[in-house]
Design a protein around this motif. Structure first.
Motif, short mmCIF file in Angstrom:
data_model
loop_
_atom_site.label_atom_id
_atom_site.label_comp_id
_atom_site.label_asym_id
_atom_site.label_seq_id
_atom_site.Cartn_x
_atom_site.Cartn_y
_atom_site.Cartn_z
N UNK A 195 -37.08 -76.55 71.97
CA UNK A 195 -37.62 -76.33 70.79
C UNK A 195 -37.12 -75.09 69.59
N UNK A 196 -37.93 -74.71 68.46
CA UNK A 196 -37.55 -73.28 68.13
C UNK A 196 -38.47 -72.90 68.08
N UNK A 211 -33.50 -66.53 64.17
CA UNK A 211 -33.54 -67.27 65.75
C UNK A 211 -33.15 -68.57 66.29
N UNK A 212 -32.28 -69.32 66.52
CA UNK A 212 -31.65 -70.18 66.97
C UNK A 212 -31.01 -70.44 68.13
N UNK A 237 -36.90 -82.40 69.38
CA UNK A 237 -37.34 -81.74 70.19
C UNK A 237 -38.46 -81.54 70.05
N UNK A 238 -38.85 -80.39 71.77
CA UNK A 238 -40.32 -80.37 72.12
C UNK A 238 -40.78 -79.08 70.95
N UNK A 247 -38.29 -70.57 74.14
CA UNK A 247 -37.76 -72.12 74.27
C UNK A 247 -38.57 -73.07 75.48
N UNK A 248 -38.79 -74.08 74.87
CA UNK A 248 -38.67 -75.48 75.77
C UNK A 248 -37.69 -76.45 75.82
N UNK A 249 -37.41 -76.61 76.75
CA UNK A 249 -36.29 -78.18 76.48
C UNK A 249 -37.97 -79.34 76.89
#
Length: 451
Positions: free
Chosen positions: A377-378, A335-336, A425-426, A390-392
Protein backbone atom coordinates in the motif's frame (compact mmCIF):
# COMPACT_ATOMS: atom_id res chain seq x y z
CA UNK A 1 -1.96 14.06 -18.78
CA UNK A 2 -5.29 12.23 -19.04
CA UNK A 3 -5.88 8.49 -18.58
CA UNK A 4 -5.32 7.56 -22.23
CA UNK A 5 -2.14 9.62 -22.44
CA UNK A 6 -0.80 7.92 -19.32
CA UNK A 7 -1.61 4.51 -20.79
CA UNK A 8 0.37 5.36 -23.92
CA UNK A 9 3.27 6.74 -21.87
CA UNK A 10 3.46 3.52 -19.85
CA UNK A 11 3.47 1.46 -23.04
CA UNK A 12 6.16 3.63 -24.65
CA UNK A 13 8.43 3.49 -21.62
CA UNK A 14 8.17 -0.28 -21.29
CA UNK A 15 8.59 -0.92 -25.01
CA UNK A 16 11.57 1.39 -25.39
CA UNK A 17 13.51 0.54 -22.20
CA UNK A 18 14.27 -2.93 -20.90
CA UNK A 19 16.14 -3.09 -17.58
CA UNK A 20 18.93 -5.58 -16.93
CA UNK A 21 17.82 -8.07 -19.58
CA UNK A 22 17.78 -8.18 -23.35
CA UNK A 23 14.04 -7.94 -23.63
CA UNK A 24 11.02 -7.28 -21.44
CA UNK A 25 8.37 -9.99 -21.16
CA UNK A 26 6.01 -10.04 -24.12
CA UNK A 27 2.91 -8.00 -23.49
CA UNK A 28 4.17 -6.52 -20.21
CA UNK A 29 3.19 -2.99 -21.18
CA UNK A 30 -0.36 -3.92 -22.13
CA UNK A 31 -0.76 -6.06 -19.02
CA UNK A 32 0.24 -3.17 -16.81
CA UNK A 33 -2.12 -0.84 -18.63
CA UNK A 34 -5.03 -3.29 -18.28
CA UNK A 35 -4.36 -3.59 -14.58
CA UNK A 36 -4.08 0.16 -14.24
CA UNK A 37 -7.51 0.35 -15.86
CA UNK A 38 -8.85 -2.11 -13.30
CA UNK A 39 -7.48 -0.08 -10.41
CA UNK A 40 -6.35 3.33 -11.48
CA UNK A 41 -4.52 4.73 -8.44
CA UNK A 42 -1.73 7.19 -8.90
CA UNK A 43 0.40 5.16 -6.54
CA UNK A 44 -0.32 1.93 -8.48
CA UNK A 45 0.56 3.51 -11.82
CA UNK A 46 3.85 4.80 -10.45
CA UNK A 47 4.64 1.55 -8.66
CA UNK A 48 3.75 -0.47 -11.73
CA UNK A 49 6.61 1.21 -13.54
CA UNK A 50 8.79 0.24 -10.62
CA UNK A 51 7.92 -3.43 -11.22
CA UNK A 52 10.01 -3.32 -14.36
CA UNK A 53 12.82 -1.56 -12.57
CA UNK A 54 11.53 1.88 -13.49
CA UNK A 55 10.77 4.73 -11.12
CA UNK A 56 10.97 8.47 -11.61
CA UNK A 57 14.73 8.03 -11.89
CA UNK A 58 17.20 5.70 -10.21
CA UNK A 59 16.99 4.86 -6.50
CA UNK A 60 20.07 3.98 -4.44
CA UNK A 61 19.22 1.70 -1.54
CA UNK A 62 20.97 1.24 1.78
CA UNK A 63 19.84 -0.25 5.04
CA UNK A 64 20.39 2.94 7.00
CA UNK A 65 19.86 6.67 6.86
CA UNK A 66 20.48 8.91 3.88
CA UNK A 67 24.03 9.65 5.02
CA UNK A 68 24.91 5.96 5.21
CA UNK A 69 24.83 5.72 9.01
CA UNK A 70 22.57 3.11 10.61
CA UNK A 71 19.39 4.34 12.29
CA UNK A 72 19.26 4.38 16.06
CA UNK A 73 18.33 1.12 17.73
CA UNK A 74 14.70 0.82 18.77
CA UNK A 75 12.48 -1.94 20.03
CA UNK A 76 10.12 -3.42 17.47
CA UNK A 77 6.67 -4.16 18.84
CA UNK A 78 4.51 -7.00 17.55
CA UNK A 79 1.52 -6.13 19.73
CA UNK A 80 -1.78 -5.03 18.22
CA UNK A 81 -5.52 -5.17 18.70
CA UNK A 82 -7.71 -6.31 15.81
CA UNK A 83 -10.99 -4.49 16.38
CA UNK A 84 -12.90 -6.13 13.54
CA UNK A 85 -12.57 -7.85 10.19
CA UNK A 86 -15.33 -7.85 7.57
CA UNK A 87 -15.86 -9.70 4.30
CA UNK A 88 -17.26 -7.27 1.76
CA UNK A 89 -19.95 -8.45 -0.71
CA UNK A 90 -17.53 -8.44 -3.67
CA UNK A 91 -13.96 -9.55 -4.18
CA UNK A 92 -12.75 -6.41 -5.94
CA UNK A 93 -12.91 -2.80 -4.76
CA UNK A 94 -11.33 0.21 -6.43
CA UNK A 95 -11.05 2.71 -3.59
CA UNK A 96 -12.09 3.46 -0.03
CA UNK A 97 -12.11 6.45 2.30
CA UNK A 98 -12.50 6.48 6.08
CA UNK A 99 -14.12 9.59 7.55
CA UNK A 100 -16.84 10.66 9.96
CA UNK A 101 -17.07 7.33 11.79
CA UNK A 102 -17.51 5.20 8.68
CA UNK A 103 -15.63 3.55 5.84
CA UNK A 104 -16.91 4.07 2.30
CA UNK A 105 -15.80 1.99 -0.68
CA UNK A 106 -16.72 1.58 -4.33
CA UNK A 107 -15.84 -0.98 -6.98
CA UNK A 108 -16.90 -2.54 -10.29
CA UNK A 109 -19.93 -4.29 -8.70
CA UNK A 110 -20.96 -1.62 -6.20
CA UNK A 111 -21.20 2.12 -6.64
CA UNK A 112 -20.91 2.40 -2.88
CA UNK A 113 -20.94 0.65 0.46
CA UNK A 114 -20.92 2.19 3.93
CA UNK A 115 -19.36 0.30 6.86
CA UNK A 116 -19.62 1.39 10.49
CA UNK A 117 -16.04 2.12 11.61
CA UNK A 118 -16.87 1.10 15.17
CA UNK A 119 -18.34 -2.34 14.50
CA UNK A 120 -17.30 -3.29 10.96
CA UNK A 121 -20.93 -3.93 10.00
CA UNK A 122 -22.22 -2.76 6.64
CA UNK A 123 -24.82 -0.03 7.12
CA UNK A 124 -25.82 0.25 3.47
CA UNK A 125 -24.79 -0.76 -0.01
CA UNK A 126 -25.68 0.23 -3.54
CA UNK A 127 -25.09 -2.11 -6.47
CA UNK A 128 -23.72 -0.76 -9.74
CA UNK A 129 -26.17 -0.72 -12.63
CA UNK A 130 -23.67 -2.69 -14.71
CA UNK A 131 -21.22 -4.91 -12.84
CA UNK A 132 -18.65 -4.75 -15.64
CA UNK A 133 -15.06 -5.18 -14.46
CA UNK A 134 -13.96 -3.52 -17.69
CA UNK A 135 -15.74 -0.34 -16.73
CA UNK A 136 -14.10 2.81 -15.51
CA UNK A 137 -12.13 2.28 -12.28
CA UNK A 138 -11.99 4.69 -9.36
CA UNK A 139 -8.44 5.48 -8.37
CA UNK A 140 -9.65 7.39 -5.35
CA UNK A 141 -12.71 8.87 -3.69
CA UNK A 142 -12.87 12.66 -3.18
CA UNK A 143 -14.08 12.25 0.41
CA UNK A 144 -16.84 13.14 2.86
CA UNK A 145 -17.83 16.59 4.11
CA UNK A 146 -20.87 17.95 5.94
CA UNK A 147 -22.78 14.67 5.64
CA UNK A 148 -22.16 14.26 1.90
CA UNK A 149 -20.09 11.48 0.31
CA UNK A 150 -18.44 12.39 -2.99
CA UNK A 151 -17.74 9.39 -5.18
CA UNK A 152 -17.78 8.24 -8.81
CA UNK A 153 -20.05 6.11 -10.99
CA UNK A 154 -20.26 5.21 -14.68
CA UNK A 155 -22.05 7.88 -16.70
CA UNK A 156 -23.45 5.36 -19.19
CA UNK A 157 -23.32 1.96 -17.43
CA UNK A 158 -22.82 -1.09 -19.62
CA UNK A 159 -21.69 0.80 -22.73
CA UNK A 160 -18.25 0.48 -24.36
CA UNK A 161 -17.37 4.01 -23.22
CA UNK A 162 -19.15 4.29 -19.91
CA UNK A 163 -17.64 7.65 -18.98
CA UNK A 164 -17.65 9.03 -15.47
CA UNK A 165 -19.99 10.96 -13.18
CA UNK A 166 -18.99 12.68 -9.97
CA UNK A 167 -21.79 11.72 -7.55
CA UNK A 168 -22.86 13.38 -4.29
CA UNK A 169 -24.68 11.06 -1.85
CA UNK A 170 -26.41 12.11 1.37
CA UNK A 171 -24.79 9.91 4.03
CA UNK A 172 -27.91 9.63 6.21
CA UNK A 173 -30.58 9.02 3.57
CA UNK A 174 -28.27 7.44 0.92
CA UNK A 175 -30.08 9.65 -1.56
CA UNK A 176 -28.27 10.92 -4.64
CA UNK A 177 -28.16 14.70 -4.35
CA UNK A 178 -26.61 15.37 -7.75
CA UNK A 179 -24.40 14.05 -10.54
CA UNK A 180 -21.84 15.86 -12.65
CA UNK A 181 -20.36 14.42 -15.84
CA UNK A 182 -16.57 14.46 -16.24
CA UNK A 183 -14.70 14.69 -19.52
CA UNK A 184 -12.79 11.42 -19.24
CA UNK A 185 -12.43 8.28 -17.14
CA UNK A 186 -9.73 9.67 -14.89
CA UNK A 187 -10.80 9.18 -11.27
CA UNK A 188 -7.52 9.91 -9.54
CA UNK A 189 -6.67 12.12 -6.60
CA UNK A 190 -6.92 15.33 -8.67
CA UNK A 191 -10.05 14.61 -10.73
CA UNK A 192 -12.29 16.21 -8.10
CA UNK A 193 -11.11 18.03 -4.97
CA UNK A 194 -12.98 19.68 -2.10
CA UNK A 195 -12.22 23.34 -1.41
CA UNK A 196 -13.75 25.93 0.92
CA UNK A 197 -17.05 26.73 -0.77
CA UNK A 198 -17.45 23.84 -3.18
CA UNK A 199 -16.01 21.03 -5.25
CA UNK A 200 -13.57 21.59 -8.12
CA UNK A 201 -13.94 18.99 -10.87
CA UNK A 202 -13.40 18.36 -14.55
CA UNK A 203 -16.22 19.46 -16.82
CA UNK A 204 -17.82 17.41 -19.64
CA UNK A 205 -15.24 18.99 -21.98
CA UNK A 206 -11.47 18.78 -21.76
CA UNK A 207 -9.23 21.60 -20.51
CA UNK A 208 -11.87 23.06 -18.26
CA UNK A 209 -12.85 22.88 -14.60
CA UNK A 210 -16.03 23.80 -12.77
CA UNK A 211 -16.62 24.83 -9.18
CA UNK A 212 -19.77 23.06 -8.00
CA UNK A 213 -22.01 23.86 -5.06
CA UNK A 214 -21.47 21.09 -2.51
CA UNK A 215 -25.15 20.37 -1.83
CA UNK A 216 -26.85 21.14 -5.15
CA UNK A 217 -24.15 20.53 -7.74
CA UNK A 218 -24.92 23.91 -9.30
CA UNK A 219 -22.02 25.37 -11.28
CA UNK A 220 -20.66 28.39 -9.41
CA UNK A 221 -17.98 29.29 -11.96
CA UNK A 222 -15.79 27.70 -14.63
CA UNK A 223 -12.23 28.16 -15.81
CA UNK A 224 -10.76 27.03 -19.14
CA UNK A 225 -7.24 26.91 -20.59
CA UNK A 226 -5.39 25.87 -23.73
CA UNK A 227 -2.26 23.91 -24.71
CA UNK A 228 -1.71 22.34 -21.30
CA UNK A 229 -2.67 19.43 -19.08
CA UNK A 230 -3.64 20.53 -15.57
CA UNK A 231 -4.04 18.81 -12.22
CA UNK A 232 -6.17 20.12 -9.38
CA UNK A 233 -4.92 20.79 -5.84
CA UNK A 234 -6.17 22.53 -2.68
CA UNK A 235 -4.02 24.47 -0.22
CA UNK A 236 -5.58 26.21 2.76
CA UNK A 237 -9.04 25.66 1.30
CA UNK A 238 -8.09 27.45 -1.95
CA UNK A 239 -8.13 25.61 -5.32
CA UNK A 240 -5.05 25.59 -7.55
CA UNK A 241 -4.11 24.18 -10.95
CA UNK A 242 -0.66 22.82 -11.80
CA UNK A 243 -0.32 22.89 -15.57
CA UNK A 244 2.27 21.43 -17.97
CA UNK A 245 2.46 21.77 -21.79
CA UNK A 246 0.43 19.11 -23.57
CA UNK A 247 2.64 18.90 -26.68
CA UNK A 248 5.91 20.09 -28.18
CA UNK A 249 3.96 22.77 -30.05
CA UNK A 250 2.68 24.30 -26.81
CA UNK A 251 4.76 26.92 -24.94
CA UNK A 252 7.35 24.91 -22.99
CA UNK A 253 6.54 26.23 -19.56
CA UNK A 254 4.62 24.97 -16.55
CA UNK A 255 2.47 27.11 -14.29
CA UNK A 256 0.87 27.07 -10.86
CA UNK A 257 -2.45 28.94 -11.01
CA UNK A 258 -4.54 30.12 -8.06
CA UNK A 259 -8.31 30.17 -8.56
CA UNK A 260 -10.33 32.51 -6.36
CA UNK A 261 -12.74 30.29 -4.40
CA UNK A 262 -15.62 32.76 -4.77
CA UNK A 263 -15.24 33.94 -8.37
CA UNK A 264 -12.81 31.60 -10.13
CA UNK A 265 -10.59 34.52 -11.07
CA UNK A 266 -7.21 33.05 -12.04
CA UNK A 267 -3.82 34.34 -10.95
CA UNK A 268 -0.56 32.76 -12.05
CA UNK A 269 1.48 32.17 -8.92
CA UNK A 270 4.66 30.92 -10.61
CA UNK A 271 6.04 29.83 -13.97
CA UNK A 272 8.64 27.10 -14.43
CA UNK A 273 10.54 26.32 -17.61
CA UNK A 274 9.73 23.02 -19.33
CA UNK A 275 7.37 20.15 -18.63
CA UNK A 276 6.62 19.07 -15.07
CA UNK A 277 4.60 16.47 -13.24
CA UNK A 278 2.58 17.16 -10.10
CA UNK A 279 3.97 15.39 -7.02
CA UNK A 280 1.85 16.86 -4.23
CA UNK A 281 1.62 19.66 -1.68
CA UNK A 282 3.65 20.29 1.44
CA UNK A 283 2.21 22.96 3.70
CA UNK A 284 1.73 26.06 1.56
CA UNK A 285 3.97 24.74 -1.21
CA UNK A 286 3.36 22.78 -4.41
CA UNK A 287 5.91 20.14 -5.44
CA UNK A 288 6.63 19.62 -9.13
CA UNK A 289 9.09 17.31 -10.88
CA UNK A 290 10.86 17.84 -14.18
CA UNK A 291 13.24 15.89 -16.41
CA UNK A 292 16.81 17.23 -16.49
CA UNK A 293 18.66 14.71 -18.65
CA UNK A 294 16.90 14.92 -22.00
CA UNK A 295 14.52 12.06 -21.22
CA UNK A 296 11.48 11.60 -23.40
CA UNK A 297 9.19 10.40 -20.64
CA UNK A 298 8.98 10.98 -16.90
CA UNK A 299 9.50 7.25 -16.37
CA UNK A 300 12.88 7.28 -18.10
CA UNK A 301 15.87 6.96 -15.75
CA UNK A 302 18.14 9.96 -15.40
CA UNK A 303 18.62 13.23 -13.57
CA UNK A 304 15.59 15.27 -12.59
CA UNK A 305 14.62 18.56 -11.00
CA UNK A 306 12.45 18.93 -7.91
CA UNK A 307 10.70 22.31 -7.91
CA UNK A 308 9.04 23.73 -4.82
CA UNK A 309 6.60 26.62 -5.33
CA UNK A 310 5.59 28.72 -2.33
CA UNK A 311 2.00 29.71 -3.07
CA UNK A 312 2.13 32.61 -0.57
CA UNK A 313 5.02 34.44 -2.24
CA UNK A 314 5.30 32.79 -5.66
CA UNK A 315 8.97 32.04 -5.03
CA UNK A 316 10.42 28.84 -6.46
CA UNK A 317 13.38 26.72 -5.40
CA UNK A 318 14.84 23.98 -7.57
CA UNK A 319 17.09 21.06 -6.71
CA UNK A 320 18.85 18.62 -9.01
CA UNK A 321 18.22 15.00 -7.98
CA UNK A 322 19.43 11.67 -9.35
CA UNK A 323 15.89 10.38 -9.50
CA UNK A 324 12.56 12.12 -9.05
CA UNK A 325 10.82 10.99 -5.84
CA UNK A 326 7.09 10.38 -5.86
CA UNK A 327 4.64 9.09 -3.28
CA UNK A 328 2.72 10.28 -0.22
CA UNK A 329 3.80 13.78 0.88
CA UNK A 330 3.56 14.23 4.63
CA UNK A 331 5.34 16.48 7.16
CA UNK A 332 8.11 17.59 4.81
CA UNK A 333 8.75 14.08 3.50
CA UNK A 334 7.94 12.16 0.34
CA UNK A 335 7.24 8.56 1.36
CA UNK A 336 7.36 5.69 -1.11
CA UNK A 337 8.36 2.07 -1.59
CA UNK A 338 11.01 1.35 -4.24
CA UNK A 339 11.15 -1.54 -6.71
CA UNK A 340 12.99 -3.72 -4.18
CA UNK A 341 10.39 -3.32 -1.45
CA UNK A 342 12.32 -0.78 0.63
CA UNK A 343 10.44 1.99 2.42
CA UNK A 344 12.15 5.25 1.47
CA UNK A 345 11.76 8.86 2.63
CA UNK A 346 12.92 11.90 0.67
CA UNK A 347 13.04 15.51 1.74
CA UNK A 348 10.11 17.45 0.27
CA UNK A 349 12.36 20.50 0.29
CA UNK A 350 15.44 19.23 -1.51
CA UNK A 351 14.63 15.77 -2.86
CA UNK A 352 17.52 14.31 -0.84
CA UNK A 353 17.00 10.78 0.38
CA UNK A 354 16.62 10.90 4.17
CA UNK A 355 16.52 7.15 4.85
CA UNK A 356 15.81 3.77 3.29
CA UNK A 357 14.77 0.64 5.15
CA UNK A 358 13.91 -2.93 4.17
CA UNK A 359 10.26 -3.10 5.23
CA UNK A 360 10.34 -6.90 5.42
CA UNK A 361 7.06 -7.29 3.54
CA UNK A 362 6.55 -10.43 1.45
CA UNK A 363 5.48 -9.50 -2.08
CA UNK A 364 4.69 -12.55 -4.19
CA UNK A 365 5.56 -12.91 -7.86
CA UNK A 366 3.30 -14.22 -10.56
CA UNK A 367 4.21 -17.74 -11.58
CA UNK A 368 6.43 -17.65 -14.65
CA UNK A 369 6.71 -13.87 -14.61
CA UNK A 370 8.89 -12.52 -11.78
CA UNK A 371 8.45 -8.95 -12.94
CA UNK A 372 4.76 -8.99 -12.11
CA UNK A 373 4.82 -8.70 -8.33
CA UNK A 374 2.32 -7.71 -5.72
CA UNK A 375 2.60 -4.15 -4.44
CA UNK A 376 2.44 -2.74 -0.92
CA UNK A 377 0.00 0.00 0.00
CA UNK A 378 0.91 3.65 -0.04
CA UNK A 379 2.05 5.01 3.32
CA UNK A 380 -0.58 5.70 5.99
CA UNK A 381 0.96 8.24 8.36
CA UNK A 382 0.24 8.76 12.06
CA UNK A 383 1.85 12.09 12.94
CA UNK A 384 1.02 11.61 16.62
CA UNK A 385 3.32 8.62 16.94
CA UNK A 386 5.44 9.67 13.93
CA UNK A 387 5.10 6.34 12.18
CA UNK A 388 4.46 5.50 8.52
CA UNK A 389 2.56 2.23 8.05
CA UNK A 390 2.47 -0.10 5.03
CA UNK A 391 0.29 -3.11 4.17
CA UNK A 392 1.10 -6.06 1.88
CA UNK A 393 -1.58 -8.07 0.03
CA UNK A 394 -0.67 -11.03 2.30
CA UNK A 395 -1.95 -9.13 5.35
CA UNK A 396 1.51 -8.25 6.66
CA UNK A 397 1.82 -4.78 8.20
CA UNK A 398 4.86 -2.74 9.18
CA UNK A 399 5.33 0.63 10.86
CA UNK A 400 8.57 2.56 10.30
CA UNK A 401 9.75 5.61 12.19
CA UNK A 402 9.00 8.75 10.21
CA UNK A 403 12.25 10.45 11.24
CA UNK A 404 14.80 7.65 10.97
CA UNK A 405 13.23 4.70 9.17
CA UNK A 406 13.59 2.32 12.12
CA UNK A 407 11.01 -0.50 12.14
CA UNK A 408 8.87 0.18 15.21
CA UNK A 409 6.01 -2.27 14.71
CA UNK A 410 5.07 -5.40 12.82
CA UNK A 411 1.63 -6.92 12.57
CA UNK A 412 -0.42 -9.35 10.55
CA UNK A 413 -4.06 -9.90 9.65
CA UNK A 414 -5.06 -13.39 8.57
CA UNK A 415 -6.63 -13.23 5.11
CA UNK A 416 -8.19 -15.84 2.81
CA UNK A 417 -5.76 -17.31 0.30
CA UNK A 418 -5.88 -15.50 -3.01
CA UNK A 419 -4.06 -15.63 -6.35
CA UNK A 420 -1.22 -13.20 -7.04
CA UNK A 421 -2.36 -9.98 -8.71
CA UNK A 422 0.75 -8.23 -9.92
CA UNK A 423 0.45 -4.47 -10.17
CA UNK A 424 -2.41 -4.29 -7.66
CA UNK A 425 -1.92 -2.63 -4.27
CA UNK A 426 -4.01 -2.91 -1.10
CA UNK A 427 -5.25 0.19 0.67
CA UNK A 428 -4.31 1.41 4.14
CA UNK A 429 -5.77 4.43 5.92
CA UNK A 430 -4.88 6.10 9.20
CA UNK A 431 -8.03 6.33 11.34
CA UNK A 432 -8.20 7.75 14.85
CA UNK A 433 -5.60 5.80 16.86
CA UNK A 434 -5.27 2.94 14.42
CA UNK A 435 -5.49 1.73 10.83
CA UNK A 436 -8.17 0.58 8.41
CA UNK A 437 -7.02 -1.71 5.62
CA UNK A 438 -8.62 -3.11 2.51
CA UNK A 439 -7.33 -6.16 0.62
CA UNK A 440 -9.57 -7.55 -2.11
CA UNK A 441 -12.87 -8.35 -0.44
CA UNK A 442 -11.59 -7.99 3.13
CA UNK A 443 -11.86 -4.84 5.23
CA UNK A 444 -10.35 -4.61 8.73
CA UNK A 445 -9.53 -2.22 11.53
CA UNK A 446 -6.46 -2.70 13.72
CA UNK A 447 -4.71 -0.71 16.45
CA UNK A 448 -0.91 -1.05 16.57
CA UNK A 449 0.60 -0.98 20.05
CA UNK A 450 4.00 0.61 19.88
CA UNK A 451 6.71 0.02 22.46
Amino acid sequence: MNADQLDNAIRDVLHDWTPDEAAAPAGLADRLVRRRRRRNRVRVAGAALGLAGITFGAVLVTGGNGDGTPPPAARTSTQSRLLWQTTLPAGSWDACTAQAGAVYCRGPEYDGIGVDAGTGKAAWQRKAKSADDGGSPAGSMPGVRDGILYTYADHSPGTPRAGTDLVALDVDSRRTLWKHELADDSRGRTSAVLFDGGVLANTPTFKSVAALDSRTGRTLWTYTWKKADCDRAVIGGVPYLTCSPDSEKAPQKSTVVRLDPATGEARTVATVKGMTTYIGTDGDSVLLGGMAGGQEFFGDPGPATLTRVDTRTGSTTQHRVDGLPSGVVEDGRILTVDGKGNAVAYSAGTGKRLWSRDAGLTLREERGDPRMRELPSAAAVDLGSRVAYYLAPSGQLVGVDLDGGTVRWRGRVELPKSPVQGGIAPELMSFEHGLIGQVGGTLFRIEPRLS
